[in-house]
Design a protein around this motif. Sequence first.
Motif, PDB file in Angstrom:
ATOM      1  N   ILE A  58      13.403  -3.847  -7.001  1.00  0.00           N
ATOM      2  CA  ILE A  58      13.016  -3.299  -8.247  1.00  0.00           C
ATOM      3  C   ILE A  58      11.781  -3.445  -8.748  1.00  0.00           C
ATOM      4  O   ILE A  58      10.963  -2.656  -9.149  1.00  0.00           O
ATOM      5  N   ASN A  59      11.257  -4.882  -8.578  1.00  0.00           N
ATOM      6  CA  ASN A  59       9.741  -5.172  -9.063  1.00  0.00           C
ATOM      7  C   ASN A  59       8.927  -4.405  -8.125  1.00  0.00           C
ATOM      8  O   ASN A  59       8.089  -3.786  -8.876  1.00  0.00           O
ATOM      9  N   ILE A  60       9.032  -4.273  -6.771  1.00  0.00           N
ATOM     10  CA  ILE A  60       8.157  -3.461  -5.759  1.00  0.00           C
ATOM     11  C   ILE A  60       8.198  -2.035  -6.121  1.00  0.00           C
ATOM     12  O   ILE A  60       7.144  -1.474  -6.113  1.00  0.00           O
ATOM     13  N   ILE A  61       9.169  -1.437  -6.263  1.00  0.00           N
ATOM     14  CA  ILE A  61       9.259   0.022  -6.511  1.00  0.00           C
ATOM     15  C   ILE A  61       8.658   0.313  -7.938  1.00  0.00           C
ATOM     16  O   ILE A  61       8.030   1.291  -8.173  1.00  0.00           O
ATOM     17  N   LEU A  62       8.818  -0.552  -8.960  1.00  0.00           N
ATOM     18  CA  LEU A  62       8.289  -0.277 -10.245  1.00  0.00           C
ATOM     19  C   LEU A  62       6.668  -0.502  -9.868  1.00  0.00           C
ATOM     20  O   LEU A  62       5.816   0.435 -10.737  1.00  0.00           O
ATOM     21  N   ILE A  63       6.131  -1.498  -9.396  1.00  0.00           N
ATOM     22  CA  ILE A  63       4.752  -1.581  -8.850  1.00  0.00           C
ATOM     23  C   ILE A  63       4.171  -0.466  -8.362  1.00  0.00           C
ATOM     24  O   ILE A  63       3.450   0.094  -8.697  1.00  0.00           O
ATOM     25  N   LEU A  64       4.817   0.052  -7.260  1.00  0.00           N
ATOM     26  CA  LEU A  64       4.363   1.096  -6.483  1.00  0.00           C
ATOM     27  C   LEU A  64       4.529   2.608  -7.209  1.00  0.00           C
ATOM     28  O   LEU A  64       3.418   3.313  -7.174  1.00  0.00           O
ATOM     29  N   MET A  65       5.326   2.749  -8.223  1.00  0.00           N
ATOM     30  CA  MET A  65       5.417   3.936  -9.076  1.00  0.00           C
ATOM     31  C   MET A  65       4.196   3.824 -10.302  1.00  0.00           C
ATOM     32  O   MET A  65       3.953   4.943 -10.470  1.00  0.00           O
ATOM     33  N   TRP A 118      -3.370   2.575  -4.189  1.00  0.00           N
ATOM     34  CA  TRP A 118      -2.004   2.562  -4.000  1.00  0.00           C
ATOM     35  C   TRP A 118      -1.836   2.283  -2.730  1.00  0.00           C
ATOM     36  O   TRP A 118      -0.938   1.274  -2.562  1.00  0.00           O
ATOM     37  N   ASN A 119      -2.508   2.487  -1.597  1.00  0.00           N
ATOM     38  CA  ASN A 119      -2.333   1.941  -0.290  1.00  0.00           C
ATOM     39  C   ASN A 119      -2.167   0.630  -0.050  1.00  0.00           C
ATOM     40  O   ASN A 119      -1.744  -0.074   0.600  1.00  0.00           O
TER      41      ASN A 119
END
Length: 178
Positions: free
Chosen positions: A110-117, A137-138
Amino acid sequence: MITRFIDKIVESQVKNGVLEQSQVNIYSYGYYVMIEMLINIITGIVLGVLLNKVKGVFFFWFLFIPLRSFCGGWHAKKSLSCFLMSNLVLLLVLFLGEIKWLPGLGLELINIILILMLSPVDTKAKPLSEKEKKRYWNVVAILLGIHLVLWMWIALRKYIYYTHFIVCVSLLWQKIRK
């Protein structure tokens, strides 16, 4: 105090022909940033020694500094606020790392997805072009991939999880403030 010290250094360098008057502002700024960073590093190491968590301090910095550099997020307006917040965040991660609870992979994802979003978040002081946003972002995605590999070592999980959680909060806070 720091400004007066820097002014004396720069004034001496101009007087001795090391710097030209046109370079004073840029060198003053550079010295100021360098001294701020040095004070933060020394403070972090002292905190690590006092808490017997020097490895934790360096691991946090290893995770946080590159990720935060490319994610962006909330920034303090004043140096003292930045210093206090940076060291409060460091202490928070060190203390949370002592809790017996071990975060699961689901929460970390969830943390990773939020950071990427949410990444990258630019600011008025550092606006990003669309090309820079894609490149940042990359880099964030690569860093998170490395962190996910490090996740396999159970002893490091808490530091990774709490570092990512703090980055998420910073990104969300800056997005809300925009």
